[in-house]
Write a protein that holds these residues in place. Structure first.
Motif, short mmCIF file in Angstrom:
data_model
loop_
_atom_site.label_atom_id
_atom_site.label_comp_id
_atom_site.label_asym_id
_atom_site.label_seq_id
_atom_site.Cartn_x
_atom_site.Cartn_y
_atom_site.Cartn_z
N ARG A 91 55.06 -22.21 25.02
CA ARG A 91 56.67 -22.03 24.96
C ARG A 91 57.35 -22.04 23.22
O ARG A 91 56.21 -22.34 22.11
CB ARG A 91 57.45 -23.03 25.61
N GLU A 92 58.80 -21.50 22.56
CA GLU A 92 59.21 -21.45 21.78
C GLU A 92 59.02 -23.42 21.61
O GLU A 92 58.93 -23.13 20.11
CB GLU A 92 60.20 -21.25 21.33
N GLU A 93 59.07 -23.61 21.72
CA GLU A 93 59.65 -25.66 21.65
C GLU A 93 57.70 -25.96 21.29
O GLU A 93 58.18 -27.18 20.37
CB GLU A 93 60.37 -26.08 22.12
N ASP A 94 57.08 -25.16 21.25
CA ASP A 94 56.21 -25.64 20.99
C ASP A 94 55.62 -25.57 19.48
O ASP A 94 55.98 -24.65 18.42
CB ASP A 94 54.40 -25.51 21.56
N PHE A 95 55.13 -26.93 18.65
CA PHE A 95 54.81 -27.27 17.45
C PHE A 95 53.16 -27.13 17.01
O PHE A 95 52.23 -26.85 17.91
CB PHE A 95 54.45 -28.06 17.28
N VAL A 96 53.25 -26.77 16.11
CA VAL A 96 51.99 -26.24 15.50
C VAL A 96 51.74 -26.48 13.87
O VAL A 96 53.08 -26.69 13.63
CB VAL A 96 51.45 -24.77 15.14
N TYR A 97 50.68 -27.07 13.19
CA TYR A 97 50.73 -27.28 12.00
C TYR A 97 50.53 -26.28 10.85
O TYR A 97 49.34 -25.75 10.51
CB TYR A 97 49.74 -29.00 11.90
N PHE A 98 51.06 -26.78 9.26
CA PHE A 98 50.64 -25.58 8.61
C PHE A 98 51.28 -26.34 7.47
O PHE A 98 51.75 -27.54 7.89
CB PHE A 98 52.22 -25.52 8.65
N VAL A 99 50.10 -26.16 6.53
CA VAL A 99 50.17 -26.13 5.18
C VAL A 99 49.50 -25.65 4.06
O VAL A 99 48.55 -24.68 4.10
CB VAL A 99 48.86 -27.12 4.78
#
Length: 195
Positions: free
Chosen positions: A133-141
């Motif tokens: 879903r568009e509210e799902d979060f992922v981890y960026f660096v």
């Protein structure tokens, strides 16, 4: 199914191998051209700096091999950026598989560089994001990004929209770390393996 993880001394490799093991998949870490050509799926992870990565890819002849591959291919973090044409990081010519130029984030009072932490995905397209879903979060660096273009299959905002994921033919890539993004990253890896 044979999975090849490209070994170009690009960092981040063990965490990707562990993520695949948690899915019950044994992958081969390799720079061997024949093994890569034979693989059913290719993963191209990376952490670090574009110029050093391209130097290593050229030294191993991978800069010539990778653009010719036809099996499903997933770039992760630096592995996504290296698919572009050129990077502002070290004024570096890249693999030239996708038509984007990699830009550096411009810091401001609210947005530090690097962009580090959890951010949600928007405008999801393609089976790579099946079940998300568009509210799902992922981890960026990351300090550098690919602008939004016709190749964009997911976006994130920091502070303006940028490409969180891209696709061209069999080449898929994500700017975030699937292997550090919990159940969402696991689902994306599962979706890639099912392509």
């Amino acid at each position: 199914m044979e999975i090849a993880v490209i070994d170009y001394k690009g960092g981040n490799v063990q965490s990707v191998l562990f993520a695949l093991e948690r899915l019950g998949v044994q992958a081969t870490l390799t720079a061997d051209h024949d093994v890569i050509r034979r693989a059913d799926k290719i993963l191209f992870p990376g952490e670090g700096e574009a110029a050093s990565a391209m130097h290593e890819l050229r030294a191993q002849g991978l800069d010539k091999l990778l653009p010719t591959l036809e099996q499903p291919f997933l770039g992760i973090c630096l592995g996504m950026q290296l698919l572009g044409q050129h990077s502002e990081e070290g004024d570096t010519q890249l693999l030239g598989i996708l038509p984007f130029e990699v830009k550096r984030f411009a810091p401001d009072a609210q947005h530090k560089v690097p962009h580090m932490g959890w951010n949600n995905l928007q405008r999801l397209r393609t089976p790579l994001f099946e079940g998300l879903r568009e509210e799902d979060f992922v981890y960026f660096v990351h300090s550098y990004y690919a602008p939004v273009g016709e190749y964009t299959i997911a976006e994130a905002v920091y502070p303006a929209p940028f490409s969180a994921a891209v696709q061209h033919r069999n080449f898929y890539a994500v700017q975030f770390h699937t292997e550090k993004s919990g159940p969402v990253g696991t689902r994306i890896l599962q979706n890639f393996l099912a392509l």
